[in-house]
Motif scaffolding. Structure first.
Motif, short mmCIF file in Angstrom:
data_model
loop_
_atom_site.label_atom_id
_atom_site.label_comp_id
_atom_site.label_asym_id
_atom_site.label_seq_id
_atom_site.Cartn_x
_atom_site.Cartn_y
_atom_site.Cartn_z
N MET A 132 5.66 8.84 8.83
CA MET A 132 5.06 10.17 8.85
C MET A 132 4.40 10.55 7.52
O MET A 132 3.82 11.62 7.40
CB MET A 132 6.08 11.28 9.22
N HIS A 133 4.53 9.68 6.50
CA HIS A 133 3.93 9.99 5.21
C HIS A 133 2.42 9.81 5.32
O HIS A 133 1.94 9.05 6.15
CB HIS A 133 4.50 9.06 4.14
N GLU A 134 1.68 10.55 4.47
CA GLU A 134 0.23 10.39 4.43
C GLU A 134 -0.20 10.05 3.02
O GLU A 134 0.28 10.65 2.06
CB GLU A 134 -0.46 11.70 4.86
N SER A 135 -1.08 9.07 2.91
CA SER A 135 -1.54 8.64 1.59
C SER A 135 -3.06 8.65 1.55
O SER A 135 -3.72 8.46 2.58
CB SER A 135 -1.07 7.21 1.30
N LEU B 297 0.83 -1.20 0.00
CA LEU B 297 0.00 0.00 0.00
C LEU B 297 0.87 1.26 0.00
O LEU B 297 0.61 2.20 -0.75
CB LEU B 297 -0.91 -0.03 1.24
N ARG B 298 1.93 1.25 0.81
CA ARG B 298 2.82 2.41 0.88
C ARG B 298 3.51 2.62 -0.47
O ARG B 298 3.67 3.73 -0.95
CB ARG B 298 3.85 2.19 2.00
N ASP B 299 3.91 1.52 -1.09
CA ASP B 299 4.60 1.58 -2.39
C ASP B 299 3.68 2.14 -3.48
O ASP B 299 4.14 2.70 -4.46
CB ASP B 299 5.08 0.17 -2.78
N ASN B 300 2.38 1.95 -3.30
CA ASN B 300 1.43 2.40 -4.32
C ASN B 300 0.75 3.71 -3.96
O ASN B 300 -0.32 4.03 -4.49
CB ASN B 300 0.39 1.30 -4.60
N CYS B 301 1.38 4.47 -3.09
CA CYS B 301 0.86 5.80 -2.79
C CYS B 301 0.83 6.62 -4.08
O CYS B 301 1.77 6.57 -4.88
CB CYS B 301 1.74 6.50 -1.76
N ALA B 302 -0.26 7.35 -4.29
CA ALA B 302 -0.42 8.09 -5.55
C ALA B 302 -0.22 9.59 -5.38
O ALA B 302 -0.55 10.36 -6.28
CB ALA B 302 -1.80 7.80 -6.13
N CYS B 303 0.33 10.02 -4.24
CA CYS B 303 0.49 11.46 -4.03
C CYS B 303 1.55 12.02 -4.98
O CYS B 303 2.31 11.27 -5.59
CB CYS B 303 0.85 11.76 -2.56
N ALA B 304 1.60 13.32 -5.07
CA ALA B 304 2.48 13.97 -6.05
C ALA B 304 3.97 13.79 -5.73
O ALA B 304 4.82 13.97 -6.60
CB ALA B 304 2.14 15.45 -6.15
N THR B 305 4.29 13.40 -4.50
CA THR B 305 5.68 13.11 -4.16
C THR B 305 6.05 11.70 -4.60
O THR B 305 7.20 11.41 -4.94
CB THR B 305 5.91 13.20 -2.63
N CYS B 306 5.08 10.80 -4.54
CA CYS B 306 5.35 9.39 -4.85
C CYS B 306 5.17 9.04 -6.32
O CYS B 306 5.80 8.11 -6.83
CB CYS B 306 4.46 8.50 -3.99
N ARG B 307 4.28 9.76 -6.99
CA ARG B 307 4.05 9.52 -8.43
C ARG B 307 4.03 10.86 -9.16
O ARG B 307 3.46 11.82 -8.66
CB ARG B 307 2.67 8.86 -8.66
ZN LIG Z 1 2.95 9.47 -1.29
#
Ligand SMILES: [Zn+2]
Ligand SMILES: [Fe+2]
Length: 374
Positions: free
Chosen positions: A77-80, A30-40
């Motif tokens: 501390m990341h939020e998804s 789930l963490r690996d598939n975070c879709a936020c602008a920092t992750c994707r």
């Molecule tokens: Zn993210």
């Protein structure tokens, strides 16, 4: 669909939907598939997050539901935020994984009554007609297109409409007709048993297009067989034979003055879930089996059993191509062959080309996406 409940269970996030469907999502996934602008990347959707930067002990610490979105606060501390529909579409339950498989209908001779077919003018005019045709092609592994002008090289135009024509040592396209001193049995008038084309290539051609330009010679009927259905028949009738053909690789070879091609592949190729993914069957170009001695006799029993299934009349679709008709075959599924014809009493002239499978699948996906967005 709204997400009704979510909770942390043994380090995983468990989600339940209003219709009773449930799914668990491992923290690392789930963490690996975070879709936020920092992750994707927001523009192209490609992953910016380096999977190795996720802590080994990543864990969800708090969940919140907002509308149909699931909000996760992580131990780093990341939020998804994940849409409920996205979670449902990507769930890892057997049920959800099965729904993600492309639609496949096995067929036999009876498909003659309801052929997957399209009309070239319609396909060119209407994206919806093109999508319908490609979806039916995908489901059955072949399709017939009517009213393709019987012109030289037209087969390449059709191939490039749906995907990208692959040039081989046979050229961008090839003529299938009876010629003197042929380099390939296809270029004679003899009957050809059903086969997949060119298993001696790596990669093997994914899709074959055959366009009929002339057909008034007696004989020369086309024969199509669903190799996936024959493989399932073998799996149910003789599991050991099925497994042997799925396991042991066979070499195929073609050589003429300019080329010497060879490749090794199992006759029945399975995907990582054991589903039949491809058939490689071409008796003309099969090289001597190279296997441990004690496997040879059982392998031949399995191979001959499979070959007999491919020849059962109830598995054969027979059709006579008329000028202007084009047959499109998923080469590793819809095996094709032909009856002998008499080149002294008329002509039979087809033109063929190869297209890669990914281009066709991409075209269908783009047309479906556009239609869903409209
Ligand atoms: Zn993210
Ligand atoms: Fe062929």
């Amino acid at each position: 669909m709204a997400t009704v409940r979510a909770m942390i269970q043994n380090g995983r996030v468990a989600v339940a939907w209003p219709d009773g469907r449930r799914a668990e999502f491992p923290a690392i996934w789930l963490r690996d598939n975070c879709a936020c602008a920092t992750c994707r990347h927001p523009g192209n959707g490609q992953r910016l997050l380096d999977t190795l930067d996720i802590p080994d002990d990543i864990a969800p610490v708090d969940l919140e539901l907002a509308d149909s979105d699931l909000h996760v606060i992580w131990s780093d501390m990341h939020e998804s935020r994940y849409a409920g529909t996205w979670l449902r579409d990507h769930a890892l339950t057997p049920e959800a994984r099965n729904e993600r498989r492309s639609r496949r209908t096995l067929w036999g001779a009876e498909i003659a009554n309801d052929l997957p077919r399209g009309d070239w003018a319609e396909i060119r005019r209407s994206p919806e007609a093109e999508r319908d045709y490609l979806a039916r092609y995908g489901e059955f592994g072949f399709g017939l297109i009517d009213n393709v002008p019987a012109k030289n090289g037209m087969v390449v135009e059709v191939g490039n409409r749906f995907g990208h024509v692959r040039v081989t040592n046979y050229g961008a396209y090839f003529d299938v007709r009876s010629v003197p001193d042929p380099t390939n049995l296809a270029y004679t008038a003899v009957a050809l048993g059903v086969h997949t084309d060119n298993p001696y290539r790596d990669p093997e051609p994914g899709v074959q297009l055959l366009h009929c330009l002339e057909s008034d010679a007696p004989g020369g009927e086309s024969i199509l067989v669903d190799g996936f259905r024959a493989a399932e028949d073998l799996r149910h009738g003789d599991r050991a034979a099925f497994e042997l053909l799925a396991h042991r690789h066979l070499s195929f070879r073609f050589s003429d003055r300019d080329a010497d091609l060879s490749a090794r592949t199992p006759v029945i190729q399975l995907d990582d879930d054991g589903v039949v993914a491809a058939i490689h069957f071409n008796n003309r170009s099969a090289a001597p089996l190279d296997a441990p001695l004690e496997e040879v006799e059982p392998w031949y029993r399995a191979y001959r059993r499979f070959a007999r299934l491919l020849r059962r009349p109830e598995n054969e679709l027979r059709l006579r191509l008329a000028p202007g008709q084009l047959l499109m075959l998923q080469n590793d599924r819809a095996l094709h062959g032909r009856e002998a014809f008499d080149p002294n009493l008329g002509r039979r002239h087809l033109q063929g080309c190869y297209v890669d499978k990914d281009g066709i699948a991409s075209r269908l996906a783009v047309l479906s996406r556009d239609e869903a967005a409209a």
